[in-house]
Design a protein around this motif. Structure first.
Motif, PDB file in Angstrom:
ATOM      1  N   PRO A 150      20.823  73.511  56.659  1.00 37.08           N
ATOM      2  CA  PRO A 150      19.690  74.425  56.486  1.00 37.08           C
ATOM      3  C   PRO A 150      19.664  75.081  55.104  1.00 37.08           C
ATOM      4  CG  PRO A 150      21.457  75.569  57.630  1.00 37.08           C
ATOM      5  CD  PRO A 150      21.947  74.168  57.355  1.00 37.08           C
ATOM      6  N   PHE A 151      18.515  75.664  54.756  1.00 36.04           N
ATOM      7  CA  PHE A 151      18.310  76.311  53.461  1.00 36.04           C
ATOM      8  C   PHE A 151      18.088  77.808  53.633  1.00 36.04           C
ATOM      9  CE2 PHE A 151      17.019  71.901  53.137  1.00 36.04           C
ATOM     10  CZ  PHE A 151      17.688  71.495  51.996  1.00 36.04           C
ATOM     11  N   ASP A 152      18.504  78.568  52.613  1.00 41.06           N
ATOM     12  CA  ASP A 152      18.229  80.020  52.622  1.00 41.06           C
ATOM     13  C   ASP A 152      16.753  80.274  52.366  1.00 41.06           C
ATOM     14  OD1 ASP A 152      21.002  81.230  52.741  1.00 41.06           O
ATOM     15  OD2 ASP A 152      21.219  79.923  50.982  1.00 41.06           O
ATOM     16  N   LYS A 153      16.184  79.439  51.476  1.00 44.81           N
ATOM     17  CA  LYS A 153      14.785  79.646  51.082  1.00 44.81           C
ATOM     18  C   LYS A 153      14.132  78.269  50.934  1.00 44.81           C
ATOM     19  CE  LYS A 153      15.989  83.970  50.554  1.00 44.81           C
ATOM     20  NZ  LYS A 153      16.513  84.662  49.410  1.00 44.81           N
ATOM     21  N   ILE A 154      12.831  78.198  51.241  1.00 44.41           N
ATOM     22  CA  ILE A 154      12.059  76.970  51.008  1.00 44.41           C
ATOM     23  C   ILE A 154      10.744  77.362  50.333  1.00 44.41           C
ATOM     24  CG2 ILE A 154      10.941  74.944  52.051  1.00 44.41           C
ATOM     25  CD1 ILE A 154      12.945  75.094  54.363  1.00 44.41           C
ATOM     26  N   ILE A 155      10.371  76.622  49.277  1.00 44.95           N
ATOM     27  CA  ILE A 155       9.119  76.891  48.571  1.00 44.95           C
ATOM     28  C   ILE A 155       8.291  75.611  48.522  1.00 44.95           C
ATOM     29  CG2 ILE A 155      10.402  76.611  46.364  1.00 44.95           C
ATOM     30  CD1 ILE A 155       8.265  78.310  45.004  1.00 44.95           C
ATOM     31  N   VAL A 156       7.029  75.734  48.908  1.00 50.63           N
ATOM     32  CA  VAL A 156       6.099  74.609  48.820  1.00 50.63           C
ATOM     33  C   VAL A 156       5.159  74.904  47.660  1.00 50.63           C
ATOM     34  CG1 VAL A 156       4.334  73.264  50.041  1.00 50.63           C
ATOM     35  CG2 VAL A 156       6.271  74.235  51.319  1.00 50.63           C
ATOM     36  N   THR A 157       5.033  73.953  46.700  1.00 54.37           N
ATOM     37  CA  THR A 157       4.229  74.229  45.505  1.00 54.37           C
ATOM     38  C   THR A 157       2.943  73.405  45.488  1.00 54.37           C
ATOM     39  OG1 THR A 157       5.369  72.635  44.082  1.00 54.37           O
ATOM     40  CG2 THR A 157       6.314  74.833  44.201  1.00 54.37           C
ATOM     41  N   LEU A 167      10.018  72.102  58.178  1.00 56.45           N
ATOM     42  CA  LEU A 167      10.440  73.110  57.197  1.00 56.45           C
ATOM     43  C   LEU A 167      10.937  74.387  57.871  1.00 56.45           C
ATOM     44  CD1 LEU A 167       7.798  72.622  54.346  1.00 56.45           C
ATOM     45  CD2 LEU A 167       9.971  71.451  54.737  1.00 56.45           C
ATOM     46  N   THR A 168      10.222  74.870  58.888  1.00 54.67           N
ATOM     47  CA  THR A 168      10.725  76.071  59.576  1.00 54.67           C
ATOM     48  C   THR A 168      12.032  75.752  60.312  1.00 54.67           C
ATOM     49  OG1 THR A 168       9.142  75.633  61.345  1.00 54.67           O
ATOM     50  CG2 THR A 168       8.560  77.367  59.777  1.00 54.67           C
ATOM     51  N   ASN A 169      12.150  74.509  60.802  1.00 53.21           N
ATOM     52  CA  ASN A 169      13.404  74.115  61.474  1.00 53.21           C
ATOM     53  C   ASN A 169      14.580  74.092  60.509  1.00 53.21           C
ATOM     54  OD1 ASN A 169      12.164  73.783  63.909  1.00 53.21           O
ATOM     55  ND2 ASN A 169      11.911  71.561  63.717  1.00 53.21           N
ATOM     56  N   GLN A 170      14.306  73.769  59.237  1.00 54.55           N
ATOM     57  CA  GLN A 170      15.391  73.636  58.254  1.00 54.55           C
ATOM     58  C   GLN A 170      15.698  74.936  57.518  1.00 54.55           C
ATOM     59  OE1 GLN A 170      14.704  70.075  55.806  1.00 54.55           O
ATOM     60  NE2 GLN A 170      14.044  68.988  57.643  1.00 54.55           N
ATOM     61  N   LEU A 171      15.081  76.028  57.991  1.00 52.89           N
ATOM     62  CA  LEU A 171      15.318  77.342  57.389  1.00 52.89           C
ATOM     63  C   LEU A 171      16.431  78.050  58.161  1.00 52.89           C
ATOM     64  CD1 LEU A 171      13.837  78.955  55.139  1.00 52.89           C
ATOM     65  CD2 LEU A 171      12.349  79.890  56.941  1.00 52.89           C
ATOM     66  N   LYS A 172      17.359  78.686  57.410  1.00 46.79           N
ATOM     67  CA  LYS A 172      18.429  79.454  58.073  1.00 46.79           C
ATOM     68  C   LYS A 172      17.838  80.694  58.738  1.00 46.79           C
ATOM     69  CE  LYS A 172      22.182  78.532  54.831  1.00 46.79           C
ATOM     70  NZ  LYS A 172      23.062  79.094  53.799  1.00 46.79           N
ATOM     71  N   PRO A 173      18.456  81.196  59.797  1.00 48.50           N
ATOM     72  CA  PRO A 173      18.051  82.511  60.308  1.00 48.50           C
ATOM     73  C   PRO A 173      18.204  83.525  59.169  1.00 48.50           C
ATOM     74  CG  PRO A 173      19.539  81.420  61.831  1.00 48.50           C
ATOM     75  CD  PRO A 173      19.536  80.592  60.579  1.00 48.50           C
ATOM     76  N   GLY A 174      17.197  84.367  58.988  1.00 48.69           N
ATOM     77  CA  GLY A 174      17.215  85.296  57.852  1.00 48.69           C
ATOM     78  C   GLY A 174      16.561  84.704  56.619  1.00 48.69           C
ATOM     79  N   GLY A 175      16.179  83.438  56.684  1.00 50.94           N
ATOM     80  CA  GLY A 175      15.608  82.741  55.525  1.00 50.94           C
ATOM     81  C   GLY A 175      14.122  82.986  55.340  1.00 50.94           C
ATOM     82  N   ILE A 176      13.607  82.561  54.181  1.00 55.14           N
ATOM     83  CA  ILE A 176      12.184  82.759  53.849  1.00 55.14           C
ATOM     84  C   ILE A 176      11.571  81.435  53.391  1.00 55.14           C
ATOM     85  CG2 ILE A 176      10.537  83.940  52.314  1.00 55.14           C
ATOM     86  CD1 ILE A 176      12.610  86.188  51.987  1.00 55.14           C
ATOM     87  N   LYS A 194      12.276  83.953  58.888  1.00 58.52           N
ATOM     88  CA  LYS A 194      12.884  83.595  60.177  1.00 58.52           C
ATOM     89  C   LYS A 194      13.891  84.679  60.540  1.00 58.52           C
ATOM     90  CE  LYS A 194      14.159  79.205  61.905  1.00 58.52           C
ATOM     91  NZ  LYS A 194      14.930  77.952  61.782  1.00 58.52           N
ATOM     92  N   LEU A 195      13.671  85.355  61.645  1.00 56.47           N
ATOM     93  CA  LEU A 195      14.595  86.422  62.058  1.00 56.47           C
ATOM     94  C   LEU A 195      15.877  85.796  62.639  1.00 56.47           C
ATOM     95  CD1 LEU A 195      12.141  88.981  63.731  1.00 56.47           C
ATOM     96  CD2 LEU A 195      12.913  88.841  61.347  1.00 56.47           C
ATOM     97  N   PRO A 196      16.943  86.604  62.775  1.00 57.33           N
ATOM     98  CA  PRO A 196      18.202  86.064  63.325  1.00 57.33           C
ATOM     99  C   PRO A 196      18.015  85.371  64.677  1.00 57.33           C
ATOM    100  CG  PRO A 196      18.572  88.212  62.353  1.00 57.33           C
ATOM    101  CD  PRO A 196      17.089  87.982  62.308  1.00 57.33           C
ATOM    102  N   ASP A 197      17.018  85.822  65.488  1.00 58.65           N
ATOM    103  CA  ASP A 197      16.797  85.154  66.786  1.00 58.65           C
ATOM    104  C   ASP A 197      15.800  83.988  66.662  1.00 58.65           C
ATOM    105  OD1 ASP A 197      14.309  86.248  66.505  1.00 58.65           O
ATOM    106  OD2 ASP A 197      14.372  87.464  68.329  1.00 58.65           O
ATOM    107  N   SER A 198      15.499  83.599  65.403  1.00 57.56           N
ATOM    108  CA  SER A 198      14.600  82.476  65.081  1.00 57.56           C
ATOM    109  C   SER A 198      13.106  82.755  65.272  1.00 57.56           C
ATOM    110  CB  SER A 198      14.991  81.191  65.829  1.00 57.56           C
ATOM    111  OG  SER A 198      16.185  80.702  65.264  1.00 57.56           O
TER     112      SER A 198
END
Ligand code: SAH
Length: 220
Positions: A150-157, A167-176, A194-198
């Motif tokens: 998973p990633f801490d942050k994801i940006i689509v340009t 993309l939301t699946n590959q985001l860490k809890p707490g990620g943006i 994405k909150l800690p509880d997803s």
């Protein structure tokens, strides 16, 4: 003597300072974002005939029908990502590699996907020569990069018609995830945390213009 394409002259540095001041006036507050824009020579991402356009706050064609984003837009999306040193960041739409280099300059570990072969090849070759150790991938951004998630942050340009679930699946809890979402001829800048509880919390941040996030390559 031939001119060194990678030269960063006093004049370039002066133009960047002015660019940073204009972006600050437009409302960007994150000093780390402004420092990165001041540090990264945007003219290196332009073909040599167009260097005089590099420090205007405008998008510009980079070939294959694509554009390097406007510096203000790059700053705005980067500010929304709340980048911290060491963040693992996925970018969809490498393009020229400029946005990826800004993230790298801020201390992120950057993974970037591009679907246009020409742009991918150019970025893969040039970014290391410029000193930006970015991991570049040829592929479809709708799928993300499961092997490195998973990633801490994801940006689509690019402007997306919807939020790809990968993309939301590959985001860490707490990620943006920061993604411009289609709304006719402009896109609504959207930040999804994405909150800690997803649970996903969505906020909207005004309209921007992007080239489209495209699907399967056979539709080119
Ligand atoms: N971040 C870039 C700006 C890129 S413009 C920069 O700093 O220069 C958007 C890019 O997204 C284009 O290069 C386009 O080819 C790419 N793109 C569009 N759809 C894509 C997809 N499905 N997967 C990966 N890249 C895509």
């Amino acid at each position: 003597m031939t001119e060194n394409k990678y030269a960063d002259t006093f004049r370039h540095k002066g133009l960047r300072k002015k660019l940073v001041e204009s972006i600050r006036l437009k409302g960007i507050r994150d000093e780390n974002v402004l420092k990165a824009i001041e540090a990264v020579p945007r003219h290196l991402f332009f073909d040599s005939g167009f260097l005089e356009f590099a420090y205007e706050d405008k998008a510009f064609p980079i070939g294959a029908g694509q554009t390097i984003s406007q510096p203000y837009t790059v700053a705005f999306q980067t500010e929304l990502l709340q980048i911290k040193r060491g963040d693992k960041v996925l970018e969809i739409g490498t393009g020229s590699g400029y946005q990826a280099s800004i993230l790298y300059q801020m201390g992120a570990k950057v993974f970037s996907i591009e679907r246009q072969r020409l742009l991918f090849t150019k970025a893969k070759e040039q970014l290391p020569q410029m000193g930006f150790a970015i991991k570049t991938f040829f592929g479809d951004g709708y799928k993300g990069l499961p092997a490195f998630a998973p990633f801490d942050k994801i940006i689509v340009t690019a402007g997306a018609p919807y939020v790809p679930e990968a993309l939301t699946n590959q985001l860490k809890p707490g990620g943006i995830l920061v993604i411009p979402l289609d709304e006719g001829d402009s896109q609504l800048m959207t930040s999804i945390r994405k909150l800690p509880d997803s649970t996903l919390i969505t906020t909207q941040h005004g309209r921007f213009r992007f080239v489209p996030l495209l699907g399967d390559k056979s539709h080119d």
